[in-house]
Design a protein around this motif. Structure first.
Motif, PDB file in Angstrom:
ATOM      1  N   GLY A   1     -16.056   3.996  32.059  1.00 64.12           N
ATOM      2  CA  GLY A   1     -15.067   3.266  31.054  1.00 64.12           C
ATOM      3  C   GLY A   1     -16.177   2.390  30.335  1.00 64.12           C
ATOM      4  N   TYR A   2     -15.973   1.150  30.057  1.00 63.60           N
ATOM      5  CA  TYR A   2     -16.645   0.456  29.153  1.00 63.60           C
ATOM      6  C   TYR A   2     -16.557  -0.946  29.566  1.00 63.60           C
ATOM      7  CZ  TYR A   2     -12.083  -1.323  27.233  1.00 63.60           C
ATOM      8  OH  TYR A   2     -10.878  -1.581  27.318  1.00 63.60           O
ATOM      9  N   LEU A   3     -17.734  -1.643  29.081  1.00 63.37           N
ATOM     10  CA  LEU A   3     -18.048  -3.165  29.367  1.00 63.37           C
ATOM     11  C   LEU A   3     -18.106  -3.703  28.059  1.00 63.37           C
ATOM     12  CD1 LEU A   3     -18.945  -5.201  31.586  1.00 63.37           C
ATOM     13  CD2 LEU A   3     -21.065  -3.995  31.572  1.00 63.37           C
ATOM     14  N   ILE A   4     -17.704  -4.749  27.826  1.00 64.57           N
ATOM     15  CA  ILE A   4     -17.783  -5.724  26.803  1.00 64.57           C
ATOM     16  C   ILE A   4     -18.254  -7.059  27.205  1.00 64.57           C
ATOM     17  CG2 ILE A   4     -16.777  -6.936  24.677  1.00 64.57           C
ATOM     18  CD1 ILE A   4     -14.649  -4.441  24.717  1.00 64.57           C
ATOM     19  N   VAL A   5     -19.468  -7.572  26.841  1.00 60.93           N
ATOM     20  CA  VAL A   5     -19.835  -8.835  27.294  1.00 60.93           C
ATOM     21  C   VAL A   5     -19.920  -9.498  25.869  1.00 60.93           C
ATOM     22  CG1 VAL A   5     -21.960  -9.908  28.020  1.00 60.93           C
ATOM     23  CG2 VAL A   5     -21.444  -7.647  28.901  1.00 60.93           C
ATOM     24  N   HIS A   6     -19.174 -10.614  25.519  1.00 65.56           N
ATOM     25  CA  HIS A   6     -18.949 -11.012  24.353  1.00 65.56           C
ATOM     26  C   HIS A   6     -19.403 -12.622  24.551  1.00 65.56           C
ATOM     27  CE1 HIS A   6     -15.992 -12.480  20.755  1.00 65.56           C
ATOM     28  NE2 HIS A   6     -17.076 -12.713  20.819  1.00 65.56           N
ATOM     29  N   LYS A   7     -20.665 -13.175  23.866  1.00 66.33           N
ATOM     30  CA  LYS A   7     -21.048 -14.647  23.946  1.00 66.33           C
ATOM     31  C   LYS A   7     -20.154 -15.038  22.724  1.00 66.33           C
ATOM     32  CE  LYS A   7     -25.260 -15.844  24.879  1.00 66.33           C
ATOM     33  NZ  LYS A   7     -26.715 -15.723  24.914  1.00 66.33           N
ATOM     34  N   GLY A   8     -19.099 -15.599  23.225  1.00 64.24           N
ATOM     35  CA  GLY A   8     -18.101 -16.185  22.225  1.00 64.24           C
ATOM     36  C   GLY A   8     -18.353 -17.827  21.917  1.00 64.24           C
ATOM     37  N   ALA A   9     -17.533 -18.254  21.208  1.00 71.70           N
ATOM     38  CA  ALA A   9     -17.891 -19.755  20.720  1.00 71.70           C
ATOM     39  C   ALA A   9     -17.467 -20.771  21.896  1.00 71.70           C
ATOM     40  CB  ALA A   9     -17.049 -20.298  19.572  1.00 71.70           C
ATOM     41  N   GLU A  10     -16.749 -20.448  22.839  1.00 67.89           N
ATOM     42  CA  GLU A  10     -16.681 -21.302  23.913  1.00 67.89           C
ATOM     43  C   GLU A  10     -16.888 -20.778  25.346  1.00 67.89           C
ATOM     44  OE1 GLU A  10     -13.410 -18.687  23.828  1.00 67.89           O
ATOM     45  OE2 GLU A  10     -14.051 -19.730  22.113  1.00 67.89           O
ATOM     46  N   ALA A  11     -17.098 -19.529  25.603  1.00 70.87           N
ATOM     47  CA  ALA A  11     -17.401 -19.107  26.806  1.00 70.87           C
ATOM     48  C   ALA A  11     -18.167 -17.782  26.667  1.00 70.87           C
ATOM     49  CB  ALA A  11     -15.964 -18.910  27.704  1.00 70.87           C
TER      50      ALA A  11
ATOM     51  N   GLY B   1     -23.020   0.657  41.302  1.00 75.75           N
ATOM     52  CA  GLY B   1     -22.037   1.088  42.538  1.00 75.75           C
ATOM     53  C   GLY B   1     -21.323   2.292  42.043  1.00 75.75           C
ATOM     54  N   GLN B   2     -19.997   2.351  42.163  1.00 78.01           N
ATOM     55  CA  GLN B   2     -19.332   3.433  41.765  1.00 78.01           C
ATOM     56  C   GLN B   2     -18.736   3.535  40.250  1.00 78.01           C
ATOM     57  OE1 GLN B   2     -18.557   6.183  43.895  1.00 78.01           O
ATOM     58  NE2 GLN B   2     -20.032   4.980  45.162  1.00 78.01           N
ATOM     59  N   TRP B   3     -19.486   2.602  39.235  1.00 78.36           N
ATOM     60  CA  TRP B   3     -19.251   2.430  37.869  1.00 78.36           C
ATOM     61  C   TRP B   3     -20.032   3.307  36.803  1.00 78.36           C
ATOM     62  CZ3 TRP B   3     -14.818   0.164  36.454  1.00 78.36           C
ATOM     63  CH2 TRP B   3     -14.227  -0.539  37.410  1.00 78.36           C
ATOM     64  N   VAL B   4     -19.993   3.796  35.976  1.00 73.24           N
ATOM     65  CA  VAL B   4     -20.409   4.177  34.860  1.00 73.24           C
ATOM     66  C   VAL B   4     -19.770   3.629  33.543  1.00 73.24           C
ATOM     67  CG1 VAL B   4     -21.559   5.891  33.536  1.00 73.24           C
ATOM     68  CG2 VAL B   4     -21.167   6.394  36.028  1.00 73.24           C
ATOM     69  N   LEU B   5     -20.439   2.502  32.890  1.00 76.32           N
ATOM     70  CA  LEU B   5     -19.874   1.857  31.844  1.00 76.32           C
ATOM     71  C   LEU B   5     -20.694   1.836  30.690  1.00 76.32           C
ATOM     72  CD1 LEU B   5     -18.500  -1.242  33.874  1.00 76.32           C
ATOM     73  CD2 LEU B   5     -16.938   0.884  33.170  1.00 76.32           C
ATOM     74  N   LYS B   6     -20.175   2.148  29.439  1.00 78.65           N
ATOM     75  CA  LYS B   6     -20.725   2.041  28.284  1.00 78.65           C
ATOM     76  C   LYS B   6     -20.539   0.496  27.714  1.00 78.65           C
ATOM     77  CE  LYS B   6     -18.944   4.740  25.239  1.00 78.65           C
ATOM     78  NZ  LYS B   6     -18.277   5.316  24.053  1.00 78.65           N
ATOM     79  N   ALA B   7     -21.673  -0.045  27.829  1.00 75.61           N
ATOM     80  CA  ALA B   7     -21.691  -1.442  27.409  1.00 75.61           C
ATOM     81  C   ALA B   7     -22.022  -1.918  26.049  1.00 75.61           C
ATOM     82  CB  ALA B   7     -22.853  -2.315  28.212  1.00 75.61           C
ATOM     83  N   THR B   8     -21.415  -2.763  25.495  1.00 75.35           N
ATOM     84  CA  THR B   8     -21.248  -3.384  23.931  1.00 75.35           C
ATOM     85  C   THR B   8     -21.386  -4.810  24.175  1.00 75.35           C
ATOM     86  OG1 THR B   8     -20.052  -1.547  23.332  1.00 75.35           O
ATOM     87  CG2 THR B   8     -20.261  -3.573  21.897  1.00 75.35           C
ATOM     88  N   GLY B   9     -22.432  -5.449  23.210  1.00 73.14           N
ATOM     89  CA  GLY B   9     -22.319  -7.054  23.246  1.00 73.14           C
ATOM     90  C   GLY B   9     -21.831  -7.419  21.757  1.00 73.14           C
ATOM     91  N   ILE B  10     -21.130  -8.689  21.886  1.00 73.32           N
ATOM     92  CA  ILE B  10     -20.809  -9.191  20.791  1.00 73.32           C
ATOM     93  C   ILE B  10     -21.175 -10.500  20.842  1.00 73.32           C
ATOM     94  CG2 ILE B  10     -18.658  -9.718  19.495  1.00 73.32           C
ATOM     95  CD1 ILE B  10     -17.184  -7.495  21.094  1.00 73.32           C
ATOM     96  N   THR B  11     -21.352 -11.192  19.656  1.00 73.69           N
ATOM     97  CA  THR B  11     -21.791 -12.519  19.722  1.00 73.69           C
ATOM     98  C   THR B  11     -21.005 -13.497  18.456  1.00 73.69           C
ATOM     99  OG1 THR B  11     -23.695 -13.985  19.674  1.00 73.69           O
ATOM    100  CG2 THR B  11     -23.899 -12.180  18.104  1.00 73.69           C
TER     101      THR B  11
END
Length: 155
Positions: free
Chosen positions: A65-75, A28-38
């Motif tokens: 901007g940025y996008l953080i996708v964090h596979k945490g312990a509970e969500a 869409g109208q977004w340009v985001l630098k993505a980061t994954g955390i686990t």
């Protein structure tokens, strides 16, 4: 003297989490630098990142901007940060682990955890270095490519 805080939850010792750049998401109208955390050794899957990308595509207004996708312990947590000059706007979403049914966390709820804050700090430094330091010709592509410290954000 150790201070006892009322209602304090049980706490585990801090350990760094695997954190890796996931590329640039353009939707869409977004340009985001993505980061994954686990919290485990399993970074967010391609299907999870795709579902997050679809979520982002429907958000307004767009931006860079940025996008953080964090596979945490509970969500599965998703942070979408949008820069507007020197101001950061951030939205937070969560999905139960194993799903991609995201709900937005309303204001007054959590903002970010210590692992996400390490990435946000890196993003702030990158934005200053590549964009705010060059107001006449911001280096947006350099900002998007700057993942040098994300991989070891807090190790």
């Amino acid at each position: 003297m150790e201070r006892e805080l009322p209602g304090r939850l049980a706490m585990e010792a801090y350990r760094p989490r695997l954190t890796r750049a996931l590329g640039v998401v353009e939707r869409g109208q977004w340009v985001l630098k993505a980061t994954g955390i686990t919290a485990t050794e399993e970074l967010p899957s391609a299907a999870e990142v795709e579902a997050v990308s679809e979520l982002v595509a429907g958000l307004t207004p767009g931006g860079i901007g940025y996008l953080i996708v964090h596979k945490g312990a509970e969500a599965l947590w998703v942070l979408v940060g949008r820069w507007e000059l020197d101001i950061l706007y951030q939205r937070l979403f969560r999905a139960t682990l194993g799903t991609t049914e995201f709900e937005e966390i309303p204001g007054g709820g959590p903002t970010a955890c210590v692992w996400e804050l390490a990435v946000i700090d890196q993003e702030r430094r990158s934005w200053v270095r590549h964009v705010l330091s060059y107001p006449e010709q911001p280096r947006y592509e350099d900002y998007l490519a700057d993942t040098t410290t994300i991989a070891e954000a807090d190790r």
